[in-house]
Design a protein around this motif. Sequence first.
Motif, PDB file in Angstrom:
ATOM      1  N   THR A   5      16.843  13.805   3.461  1.00  0.00           N
ATOM      2  CA  THR A   5      17.486  14.381   4.636  1.00  0.00           C
ATOM      3  C   THR A   5      16.875  13.728   5.860  1.00  0.00           C
ATOM      4  OG1 THR A   5      17.777  16.504   3.502  1.00  0.00           O
ATOM      5  CG2 THR A   5      17.960  16.505   5.914  1.00  0.00           C
ATOM      6  N   VAL A   6      17.707  13.195   6.736  1.00  0.00           N
ATOM      7  CA  VAL A   6      17.220  12.544   7.947  1.00  0.00           C
ATOM      8  C   VAL A   6      16.673  13.622   8.887  1.00  0.00           C
ATOM      9  CG1 VAL A   6      17.835  11.088   9.910  1.00  0.00           C
ATOM     10  CG2 VAL A   6      18.964  10.744   7.705  1.00  0.00           C
ATOM     11  N   PRO A   7      15.434  13.442   9.366  1.00  0.00           N
ATOM     12  CA  PRO A   7      14.863  14.423  10.287  1.00  0.00           C
ATOM     13  C   PRO A   7      15.658  14.507  11.599  1.00  0.00           C
ATOM     14  CG  PRO A   7      13.163  12.956   9.425  1.00  0.00           C
ATOM     15  CD  PRO A   7      14.481  12.385   9.026  1.00  0.00           C
ATOM     16  N   ALA A   8      15.507  15.631  12.294  1.00  0.00           N
ATOM     17  CA  ALA A   8      16.142  15.801  13.601  1.00  0.00           C
ATOM     18  C   ALA A   8      15.653  14.716  14.554  1.00  0.00           C
ATOM     19  CB  ALA A   8      15.814  17.183  14.160  1.00  0.00           C
ATOM     20  N   ASN A   9      16.490  14.339  15.476  1.00  0.00           N
ATOM     21  CA  ASN A   9      16.176  13.327  16.491  1.00  0.00           C
ATOM     22  C   ASN A   9      15.832  11.967  15.892  1.00  0.00           C
ATOM     23  OD1 ASN A   9      16.453  15.261  18.619  1.00  0.00           O
ATOM     24  ND2 ASN A   9      14.438  16.036  18.051  1.00  0.00           N
ATOM     25  N   THR A  10      16.396  11.683  14.728  1.00  0.00           N
ATOM     26  CA  THR A  10      16.094  10.434  14.023  1.00  0.00           C
ATOM     27  C   THR A  10      17.386   9.855  13.459  1.00  0.00           C
ATOM     28  OG1 THR A  10      13.948  11.324  13.379  1.00  0.00           O
ATOM     29  CG2 THR A  10      14.730   9.433  12.138  1.00  0.00           C
ATOM     30  N   LYS A  11      17.432   8.559  13.376  1.00  0.00           N
ATOM     31  CA  LYS A  11      18.514   7.846  12.690  1.00  0.00           C
ATOM     32  C   LYS A  11      17.838   7.018  11.604  1.00  0.00           C
ATOM     33  CE  LYS A  11      21.906   6.103  15.017  1.00  0.00           C
ATOM     34  NZ  LYS A  11      22.783   5.265  15.866  1.00  0.00           N
ATOM     35  N   ALA A  12      18.415   6.975  10.415  1.00  0.00           N
ATOM     36  CA  ALA A  12      17.832   6.214   9.306  1.00  0.00           C
ATOM     37  C   ALA A  12      18.790   5.114   8.869  1.00  0.00           C
ATOM     38  CB  ALA A  12      17.527   7.134   8.134  1.00  0.00           C
ATOM     39  N   VAL A  13      18.225   3.969   8.533  1.00  0.00           N
ATOM     40  CA  VAL A  13      19.003   2.872   7.984  1.00  0.00           C
ATOM     41  C   VAL A  13      18.434   2.570   6.603  1.00  0.00           C
ATOM     42  CG1 VAL A  13      19.719   0.471   8.230  1.00  0.00           C
ATOM     43  CG2 VAL A  13      19.488   1.916  10.268  1.00  0.00           C
ATOM     44  N   ILE A  14      19.258   2.778   5.585  1.00  0.00           N
ATOM     45  CA  ILE A  14      18.837   2.493   4.214  1.00  0.00           C
ATOM     46  C   ILE A  14      19.291   1.076   3.896  1.00  0.00           C
ATOM     47  CG2 ILE A  14      19.132   3.116   1.785  1.00  0.00           C
ATOM     48  CD1 ILE A  14      19.522   6.005   2.767  1.00  0.00           C
ATOM     49  N   ARG A  15      18.333   0.244   3.564  1.00  0.00           N
ATOM     50  CA  ARG A  15      18.634  -1.164   3.321  1.00  0.00           C
ATOM     51  C   ARG A  15      18.875  -1.470   1.847  1.00  0.00           C
ATOM     52  NH1 ARG A  15      18.621  -2.984   8.062  1.00  0.00           N
ATOM     53  NH2 ARG A  15      17.074  -2.519   9.626  1.00  0.00           N
ATOM     54  N   LYS A  16      18.254  -0.702   0.959  1.00  0.00           N
ATOM     55  CA  LYS A  16      18.438  -0.969  -0.473  1.00  0.00           C
ATOM     56  C   LYS A  16      18.162   0.305  -1.263  1.00  0.00           C
ATOM     57  CE  LYS A  16      17.382  -4.779  -2.284  1.00  0.00           C
ATOM     58  NZ  LYS A  16      16.854  -6.018  -2.855  1.00  0.00           N
ATOM     59  N   ILE A  17      18.955   0.485  -2.317  1.00  0.00           N
ATOM     60  CA  ILE A  17      18.718   1.559  -3.287  1.00  0.00           C
ATOM     61  C   ILE A  17      18.496   0.863  -4.623  1.00  0.00           C
ATOM     62  CG2 ILE A  17      19.675   3.583  -4.437  1.00  0.00           C
ATOM     63  CD1 ILE A  17      21.420   3.996  -1.912  1.00  0.00           C
ATOM     64  N   HIS A  18      17.355   1.112  -5.229  1.00  0.00           N
ATOM     65  CA  HIS A  18      16.969   0.485  -6.497  1.00  0.00           C
ATOM     66  C   HIS A  18      17.070   1.551  -7.586  1.00  0.00           C
ATOM     67  CE1 HIS A  18      14.886  -2.477  -8.979  1.00  0.00           C
ATOM     68  NE2 HIS A  18      14.082  -1.517  -9.397  1.00  0.00           N
ATOM     69  N   VAL A  19      17.896   1.308  -8.593  1.00  0.00           N
ATOM     70  CA  VAL A  19      18.143   2.287  -9.651  1.00  0.00           C
ATOM     71  C   VAL A  19      17.726   1.684 -10.986  1.00  0.00           C
ATOM     72  CG1 VAL A  19      19.870   3.746 -10.764  1.00  0.00           C
ATOM     73  CG2 VAL A  19      20.140   3.121  -8.356  1.00  0.00           C
ATOM     74  N   VAL A  20      16.852   2.388 -11.710  1.00  0.00           N
ATOM     75  CA  VAL A  20      16.346   1.915 -12.993  1.00  0.00           C
ATOM     76  C   VAL A  20      16.829   2.857 -14.096  1.00  0.00           C
ATOM     77  CG1 VAL A  20      14.264   1.462 -14.343  1.00  0.00           C
ATOM     78  CG2 VAL A  20      14.294   0.958 -11.894  1.00  0.00           C
ATOM     79  N   ASN A  21      17.276   2.267 -15.194  1.00  0.00           N
ATOM     80  CA  ASN A  21      17.702   3.027 -16.365  1.00  0.00           C
ATOM     81  C   ASN A  21      16.753   2.696 -17.515  1.00  0.00           C
ATOM     82  OD1 ASN A  21      18.961   4.249 -18.521  1.00  0.00           O
ATOM     83  ND2 ASN A  21      20.751   2.909 -18.518  1.00  0.00           N
ATOM     84  N   THR A  22      15.977   3.675 -17.943  1.00  0.00           N
ATOM     85  CA  THR A  22      15.029   3.457 -19.041  1.00  0.00           C
ATOM     86  C   THR A  22      15.567   3.941 -20.384  1.00  0.00           C
ATOM     87  OG1 THR A  22      13.940   5.565 -18.575  1.00  0.00           O
ATOM     88  CG2 THR A  22      13.036   3.595 -17.503  1.00  0.00           C
ATOM     89  N   SER A  23      16.818   4.362 -20.423  1.00  0.00           N
ATOM     90  CA  SER A  23      17.377   4.865 -21.671  1.00  0.00           C
ATOM     91  C   SER A  23      17.930   3.719 -22.520  1.00  0.00           C
ATOM     92  CB  SER A  23      18.477   5.904 -21.395  1.00  0.00           C
ATOM     93  OG  SER A  23      19.617   5.280 -20.863  1.00  0.00           O
ATOM     94  N   ALA A  24      18.347   4.043 -23.731  1.00  0.00           N
ATOM     95  CA  ALA A  24      18.824   3.040 -24.681  1.00  0.00           C
ATOM     96  C   ALA A  24      20.310   2.728 -24.531  1.00  0.00           C
ATOM     97  CB  ALA A  24      18.540   3.518 -26.104  1.00  0.00           C
ATOM     98  N   SER A  25      20.983   3.359 -23.575  1.00  0.00           N
ATOM     99  CA  SER A  25      22.401   3.063 -23.356  1.00  0.00           C
ATOM    100  C   SER A  25      22.705   3.044 -21.863  1.00  0.00           C
ATOM    101  CB  SER A  25      23.285   4.097 -24.062  1.00  0.00           C
ATOM    102  OG  SER A  25      23.017   5.385 -23.566  1.00  0.00           O
ATOM    103  N   ALA A  26      23.786   2.382 -21.504  1.00  0.00           N
ATOM    104  CA  ALA A  26      24.189   2.302 -20.099  1.00  0.00           C
ATOM    105  C   ALA A  26      24.565   3.696 -19.586  1.00  0.00           C
ATOM    106  CB  ALA A  26      25.375   1.356 -19.950  1.00  0.00           C
ATOM    107  N   VAL A  27      24.295   3.942 -18.310  1.00  0.00           N
ATOM    108  CA  VAL A  27      24.661   5.216 -17.694  1.00  0.00           C
ATOM    109  C   VAL A  27      25.289   4.958 -16.325  1.00  0.00           C
ATOM    110  CG1 VAL A  27      22.915   6.608 -18.879  1.00  0.00           C
ATOM    111  CG2 VAL A  27      22.373   5.558 -16.705  1.00  0.00           C
ATOM    112  N   PRO A  28      26.221   5.815 -15.917  1.00  0.00           N
ATOM    113  CA  PRO A  28      26.792   5.675 -14.585  1.00  0.00           C
ATOM    114  C   PRO A  28      25.872   6.288 -13.531  1.00  0.00           C
ATOM    115  CG  PRO A  28      27.878   7.462 -15.742  1.00  0.00           C
ATOM    116  CD  PRO A  28      26.914   6.832 -16.714  1.00  0.00           C
TER     117      PRO A  28
END
Length: 94
Positions: A23-46
């Motif tokens: 949650t972006v704090p009050a009086n702040t703007k956030a810029v997300i540059r990258k989201i890194h998602v890791v799957n450690t399971s034995a099958s693909a997941v959405p």
Amino acid sequence: MAKSNKRVAGPQLVTNAAATIYTVPANTKAVIRKIHVVNTSASAVPFFASIGADAAATRIADGLSVPADDYIDIDGPFTLEETEILQAYGGTTN
């Protein structure tokens, strides 16, 4: 106000239901540059992510397939205004 780069969330486990990751704090703007998602399971997941409450119209990732024992990167930038939320979930809880 000074600008600073920092990790806003994670690493953390996402569940199979939409949950707020950041949650972006009050009086702040956030810029997300990258989201890194890791799957450690034995099958693909959405993977799903949204800016705001999860819905088809707010998703920046809509069922992206994360291969088994692999990862994906979602590149931004994604700008979030004060009090906006980032939500995420996967096809399984892991």
